[in-house]
Motif scaffolding. Structure first.
Motif, PDB file in Angstrom:
ATOM      1  N   ASP A  72     -99.234   2.773-106.456  1.00 12.47           N
ATOM      2  CA  ASP A  72     -98.686   2.038-107.631  1.00 12.47           C
ATOM      3  C   ASP A  72     -97.689   1.226-107.144  1.00 12.47           C
ATOM      4  O   ASP A  72     -97.261   1.570-106.664  1.00 12.47           O
ATOM      5  CB  ASP A  72     -98.413   2.957-109.293  1.00 12.47           C
ATOM      6  N   GLY A  73     -97.131  -0.209-108.615  1.00 10.85           N
ATOM      7  CA  GLY A  73     -96.697  -0.767-107.673  1.00 10.85           C
ATOM      8  C   GLY A  73     -96.799  -1.709-107.580  1.00 10.85           C
ATOM      9  O   GLY A  73     -97.940  -2.489-108.553  1.00 10.85           O
ATOM     10  N   LEU A  74     -96.159  -3.674-106.770  1.00  3.77           N
ATOM     11  CA  LEU A  74     -96.684  -4.435-107.488  1.00  3.77           C
ATOM     12  C   LEU A  74     -97.701  -5.269-105.910  1.00  3.77           C
ATOM     13  O   LEU A  74     -97.054  -4.815-105.015  1.00  3.77           O
ATOM     14  CB  LEU A  74     -95.455  -5.450-106.458  1.00  3.77           C
ATOM     15  N   TYR A  75     -98.525  -5.850-106.862  1.00  5.60           N
ATOM     16  CA  TYR A  75    -100.112  -6.531-106.082  1.00  5.60           C
ATOM     17  C   TYR A  75     -99.961  -8.318-106.232  1.00  5.60           C
ATOM     18  O   TYR A  75     -99.460  -8.684-107.435  1.00  5.60           O
ATOM     19  CB  TYR A  75    -101.521  -5.502-106.652  1.00  5.60           C
ATOM     20  N   VAL A  76    -100.089  -8.682-104.646  1.00  7.83           N
ATOM     21  CA  VAL A  76    -100.684 -10.061-105.128  1.00  7.83           C
ATOM     22  C   VAL A  76    -102.145  -9.552-105.637  1.00  7.83           C
ATOM     23  O   VAL A  76    -102.832  -9.162-104.310  1.00  7.83           O
ATOM     24  CB  VAL A  76    -100.320 -10.735-103.704  1.00  7.83           C
ATOM     25  N   GLY A  77    -103.588 -10.791-106.544  1.00  7.30           N
ATOM     26  CA  GLY A  77    -104.317 -11.561-105.837  1.00  7.30           C
ATOM     27  C   GLY A  77    -104.332 -12.212-105.608  1.00  7.30           C
ATOM     28  O   GLY A  77    -103.874 -13.477-107.024  1.00  7.30           O
ATOM     29  N   LEU A  78    -105.483 -12.891-104.755  1.00  9.69           N
ATOM     30  CA  LEU A  78    -105.460 -14.503-104.736  1.00  9.69           C
ATOM     31  C   LEU A  78    -107.040 -14.050-104.354  1.00  9.69           C
ATOM     32  O   LEU A  78    -108.337 -13.849-104.037  1.00  9.69           O
ATOM     33  CB  LEU A  78    -105.323 -14.829-103.176  1.00  9.69           C
ATOM     34  N   ILE A  79    -107.659 -15.392-104.961  1.00  2.41           N
ATOM     35  CA  ILE A  79    -108.890 -16.234-105.240  1.00  2.41           C
ATOM     36  C   ILE A  79    -109.572 -17.772-105.045  1.00  2.41           C
ATOM     37  O   ILE A  79    -108.776 -18.397-105.843  1.00  2.41           O
ATOM     38  CB  ILE A  79    -109.665 -15.178-106.653  1.00  2.41           C
ATOM     39  N   SER A  80    -110.076 -18.315-104.631  1.00  4.45           N
ATOM     40  CA  SER A  80    -111.067 -19.220-104.805  1.00  4.45           C
ATOM     41  C   SER A  80    -112.297 -19.374-105.444  1.00  4.45           C
ATOM     42  O   SER A  80    -112.869 -18.748-104.215  1.00  4.45           O
ATOM     43  CB  SER A  80    -110.296 -20.344-103.298  1.00  4.45           C
ATOM     44  N   GLY A  81    -112.337 -19.365-106.072  1.00  2.00           N
ATOM     45  CA  GLY A  81    -114.347 -19.465-106.700  1.00  2.00           C
ATOM     46  C   GLY A  81    -114.739 -20.701-106.167  1.00  2.00           C
ATOM     47  O   GLY A  81    -115.118 -21.905-105.638  1.00  2.00           O
ATOM     48  N   THR A  82    -116.010 -20.607-107.242  1.00  2.00           N
ATOM     49  CA  THR A  82    -117.046 -21.272-106.766  1.00  2.00           C
ATOM     50  C   THR A  82    -116.728 -22.473-106.839  1.00  2.00           C
ATOM     51  O   THR A  82    -117.248 -24.152-106.190  1.00  2.00           O
ATOM     52  CB  THR A  82    -118.390 -21.590-107.453  1.00  2.00           C
TER      53      THR A  82
END
Ligand SMILES: Nc1ncnc2c1ncn2[C@@H]1O[C@H](COP(=O)(O)OP(=O)(O)O)[C@@H](O)[C@H]1O
Ligand SMILES: [Mg+2]
Length: 387
Positions: free
Chosen positions: A10-20
């Protein structure tokens, strides 16, 4: 995995995406705990113009790339993802040491899950991201699903169910990115019933707009709104084999690109259509294919459709969807407290949390319900400087 290991993730997360759409890297900062997810910040980091052009060339069906160019793009995309992390941490006043992990989707460059040697390929070197950010980076989430006979896409229905399912309402979550995908969330269940790609979301409208107007997208669908949809063209476009493949299924820009459109437009009957009429018809195509899938016979009747992704910003598209699906209410995930622009990136933060806590992700991409441990972990080594 034991309970103490789970709690420690549990804690801080970064989510990253570049889509189509390849419009840029969406980055979110969230706090994830067993009980839920809290959003703390988000931004979109545009790709440098030259990299964006190179990537668009890379994914053309006729693209021929040497391995040196391909490898360079892998690292350049990774560097761009790391820059997105840097900007996000700066603008939220967070230090790298506070982040439990980054979940990075990367950039899909090829998606072919149905051949003799199925694969789906995302670039954006996770080692580059980990070394430059100094944060544990979890990546390559799709490959394991494909290796176990799934299509590797869409992966997000499990996240949609975890965060957006409801005890008494059955919901459809509809992500309209370059490609559109939906998740069917039955009432009272924390796992999705079904999730799949319906076909083109914005990708054809974007490509047609770029060709005729020189802009990356048709802001608010205004140009489409100035044209008249052509029923005959719509019917021809609907003959593409993908639409009659039964779900679950996934697709990409390998199938839905200007070659598909040009092939149909070459028919003499369509020579008289103006570019605006074609754009209006492409918007109808997105609406029609989505609506047919939501209304697929035998599928649970939902009590509401909640849209996320860039398509939620297209007023013409949202209005046409509402009309076509009436009386089913169509709104955005904002009505459920989740910014439509943050949903997909948040999913990758959640995938990282799932991976670090040793939890398999519920999937709907293959036959039947499955759950797999997804993603590889890249750990930075303290004391070394990234190149
Ligand atoms: N203001 C807007 N009006 C119309 N369409 C928009 C707008 N903003 C974004 N979009 C569409 O959303 C797309 C980006 O959506 P996104 O969810 O990031 O897709 P992807 O996941 O494929 O990158 C753009 O390419 C564009 O088609
Ligand atoms: Mg995008």
């Amino acid at each position: 995995m034991n309970a103490s290991r789970r709690a420690s993730a549990d804690g801080l997360y970064v989510g990253l995406i570049s889509g189509t759409s390849m419009d840029g890297v969406d980055a979110v900062l969230v706090r994830i705990e067993d009980g839920g997810i809290q959003h703390l910040g988000a931004l979109t980091h545009p790709y440098p113009e030259e990299l964006r052009r190179d990537l668009h060339r890379t994914i053309l069906p006729q693209a021929r790339l040497d391995l040196a160019t391909f490898s360079r793009l892998h690292v350049e995309v990774g560097a761009s993802f790391a820059e997105a992390v840097g900007s996000l941490l700066t603008c939220t006043g967070t230090s790298a040491s506070q982040i439990a992990a980054i979940g990075s989707h990367g950039q899909t460059v090829y998606h072919a899950p149905l051949g003799a040697h199925p694969y789906t390929l995302q670039i954006g070197n996770p080692a580059t991201i980990a070394a430059r950010s100094g944060v544990v980076t979890v990546a390559d989430f799709r490959a394991m699903d494909v290796a176990y006979g799934g299509e590797g896409a869409p992966l997000v229905p499990g996240f949609h169910a975890w965060v957006l399912s409801h005890s008494t309402d059955s919901r459809v979550i509809l992500n309209i990115g370059g490609i559109a995908n939906l998740s069917l969330l039955p009432a009272g269940s924390s796992v999705p019933l079904l999730g799949y790609d319906t076909g083109p979301g914005n990708c054809l409208m974007d490509a047609w707009c770029a060709r005729h107007r020189g802009t990356a997208f048709d802001a608010d669908g205004a140009w489409a709104g100035s044209g008249t949809p052509d029923e005959a063209l719509l019917q021809e476009l609907l003959k593409a084999p993908y639409y009659s493949v039964p779900p679950p299924k996934s697709t990409g820009r390998e199938t839905f690109n200007l070659d598909y459109l040009d092939g149909v437009l070459a028919m003499p009957a369509f020579a008289r259509l103006s570019p605006a009429d074609v754009q209006a018809t492409l918007l109808r195509l997105t609406v029609e294919t989505i609506a047919r899938d939501i209304r697929r016979p035998g599928q649970d009747v939902a009590s509401g459709v909640f849209v996320c992704g860039g398509g939620a910003r297209n007023g013409q598209l949202m209005a046409a969807l509402s009309t076509r699906l009436s009386p089913l209410p169509v709104t955005t995930t904002a009505a459920l407290g989740l910014d439509p622009d943050m949903v997909e990136a948040s999913a990758f933060a959640w995938f990282a949390w799932m991976r670090l806590s040793g939890r398999p992700v519920p999937l709907t991409t293959g036959t039947g319900q499955r759950a797999l441990l997804l993603g590889c972990v890249y750990e930075p080594t303290p004391g070394y400087a990234a190149v």
